[in-house]
Design an enzyme around this catalytic site. Structure first.
Site, PDB file in Angstrom:
ATOM      1  N   ASP A  50       0.843  -1.198   0.000  1.00 31.01           N
ATOM      2  CA  ASP A  50       0.000   0.000   0.000  1.00 31.01           C
ATOM      3  C   ASP A  50       0.879   1.250   0.000  1.00 31.01           C
ATOM      4  OD1 ASP A  50       0.756   0.172   2.737  1.00 31.01           O
ATOM      5  OD2 ASP A  50      -0.913  -1.183   3.206  1.00 31.01           O
ATOM      6  N   ASP A  64       1.454   5.340   1.153  1.00 35.26           N
ATOM      7  CA  ASP A  64       1.140   6.498   1.979  1.00 35.26           C
ATOM      8  C   ASP A  64       1.744   7.718   1.305  1.00 35.26           C
ATOM      9  OD1 ASP A  64      -0.039   4.888   3.965  1.00 35.26           O
ATOM     10  OD2 ASP A  64       1.931   4.423   4.786  1.00 35.26           O
ATOM     11  N   ASP A 106       9.439   6.230  12.607  1.00 33.73           N
ATOM     12  CA  ASP A 106      10.065   5.282  13.526  1.00 33.73           C
ATOM     13  C   ASP A 106      11.501   4.895  13.158  1.00 33.73           C
ATOM     14  OD1 ASP A 106       8.998   3.915  11.374  1.00 33.73           O
ATOM     15  OD2 ASP A 106       7.768   2.533  12.555  1.00 33.73           O
TER      16      ASP A 106
END
Ligand code: ATP
Ligand code: MG
Length: 453
Positions: free
Chosen positions: A73, A75, A149
């Site tokens: 997917d 982003d 992160d």
């Protein structure tokens, strides 16, 4: 070559987290294959850019593109606010409380668009353990990068210029196959303990090593996961189990000391000799299906993970005098209730699990109309696959699985024959061609319908 260049620029992969000017790589340097990009993601970045905003593909998709993997997917990160994003697309929805994001939908595909986050963490609302509860401040791209992160998850790709922006030495870490958290590891895990599970998942999935400083605090900080809402832990566990590398992930969790106490489900799975073979088979099956692009149902997965717990209680209830079917339901209730506190299994999933478990004794009833009725069960396939796993793990005789394989494939006439010749060896089945292993079934005796009905 790029590696050397980067080392010269940043002194290795240790680029300071306060970096405000990124390393910029052109298409020759990063070698991303544009055909791996989703055309919808490109549409989103183009639309935003044409409206005067900055827009980039970001996060896991850039990481995967750099590794030559087709991202599952996409982003997008932008300096447009959620409201501004929403206005530019026909089907766009603002969602989320903790962080507002926009879901832009094209047919089956969902592109997640986030506004660059600010770095002003001091004002953020936190719980008593330091976990960030809410902060929705917007910021500059370099601030957004610090908030991500891992270094390999903090790169931005602009499809229109085909450039990659790297603020934290992500490219170098991709080359070294290293997972490195951005900033001070202890502080980052405290802000969001789920990052400890994420590092394990990425390490196992990508076959990367975890940088020493990133790894060190985990065993000590692992109990912080207990304060994370169980729905979020569940989401992360599901990602882990559906990563196509579930076995590797579980092994790594164990190595990092992350499975102990804090995830009772995993304690059960990994420390139960009886169920270990069954679980190993179930997970490698799942990994295989995911890698082949086949669907996997979370219900099936969790039904498998908890099966040996159910089995144990099922036998105990029967030993205490309950009949087969009620005993199984009592066992299922016990196991699901025991799990509920730590892991929020949605009702949709638990109802699938119950269906799969409840079907198991019905496979034993090979008399009268029973097998025909079972053929009409809407979840027959899942129940049957589960039965085959039980056979393959040596829990029950292979003959039962073989019989059902034949019965399901057979026509009316052959089904009659099968009903009459139950216990003899039957036509070879695809599930059982390889070998007929000697199996034991002492624990199952009292579950056969003959002795219980
Ligand atoms: P996957 O392949 O599992 O989708 P991903 O890296 O895309 O991996 P997502 O959960 O989709 O993971 O998150 C997208 C991006 O958002 C990440 O790459 C990372 O930059 C950022 N992100 C996600 N979760 C966190 C977190 N807990 N803390 C900081 N940044 C995060
Ligand atoms: Mg993602």
């Amino acid at each position: 070559m790029i590696n050397k260049f980067i080392r010269r620029l940043f002194g290795g992969a240790q680029a300071a987290p306060s970096n405000t000017s990124p390393l910029v790589l052109g298409s020759k340097q990063h070698a991303i294959n544009p055909s791996l990009l989703s055309s919808n993601a490109v549409r989103v970045t183009n639309t935003l850019q044409q409206a005067g905003f900055k827009a980039f593909v970001v996060g896991g998709a850039v990481r995967d593109l750099l590794l030559g993997i087709k991202p599952k997917d996409f982003d997008v990160a932008t300096n447009a606010t959620p409201e501004e994003v929403k206005r530019l697309f026909r089907r766009a929805f603002i969602i989320g409380r903790r962080f507002q994001i926009v879901h832009v939908i094209f047919g089956q595909e969902l592109i997640e668009v986030t506004t660059f986050r600010g770095s002003a963490m001091e004002g953020a609302l936190k719980d008593e353990h330091g976990r960030v509860l809410r902060d929705n401040t917007f910021g500059e791209q370099h601030e957004d990068a610090v908030r991500r992160d891992f270094t390999i998850n903090a790169m931005y790709y602009d499809p229109s210029t085909q450039t990659v922006l790297d603020y934290h030495g992500g490219i170098a870490d991709i080359k070294n196959k290293t997972l490195r958290i951005i900033g001070v590891p202890e502080a980052r895990y405290r802000e969001d303990p789920v990052r400890m599970l994420r590092v394990v998942r990425f390490a196992a999935k990508l076959n990367f090593k975890i940088a020493a400083e990133t790894r060190k605090p985990i065993s000590v900080m692992a109990p912080l996961i207990n304060n994370v809402p169980s729905a979020r832990v569940f989401d992360e566990m599901l990602k882990l189990l559906m990563s196509g590398h579930a076995m590797a992930c579980l092994r790594q969790l164990r190595e990092e000391g992350l499975h102990h106490g804090l995830l009772p489900l995993l304690d059960v799975v990994l420390e139960q000799p009886l169920g270990e073979k069954f679980v190993t088979l179930a997970l490698s099956n799942t990994d295989e299906r995911i890698r082949q692009g086949k669907p996997v149902s979370p219900g099936f997965l969790f039904a498998a993970l908890l099966w040996h717990q159910v089995l144990e209680k099922w036998q105990a209830y029967q030993a205490a005098g309950e009949l087969t079917i009620p005993a199984l339901h009592l066992a299922a209730d016990d196991v699901l209730d025991g799990q509920a506190e730590q892991l929020a299994l949605q009702r949709r999933i638990t109802s699938d699990m119950r269906d799969i478990w409840a079907m198991q004794p019905r496979f034993l009833r090979r008399v009268g109309r029973s097998p025909y009725k079972l053929l009409e069960h809407p979840r027959l396939r899942a129940g049957y696959d589960f039965l085959l796993l039980r056979c393959a793990s040596g829990e029950i005789e292979e003959e039962l699985g073989t019989w059902w394989t034949s019965f399901m494939l057979a026509d009316e006439e052959d089904r009659e024959i099968l009903m009459n010749t139950q216990q003899t060896s039957l036509a070879p089945s695809s599930a059982n061609k390889k070998r007929r292993r000697r199996t034991h079934r002492p624990r199952q005796k009292n579950m056969s319908p003959e002795s219980n009905s």
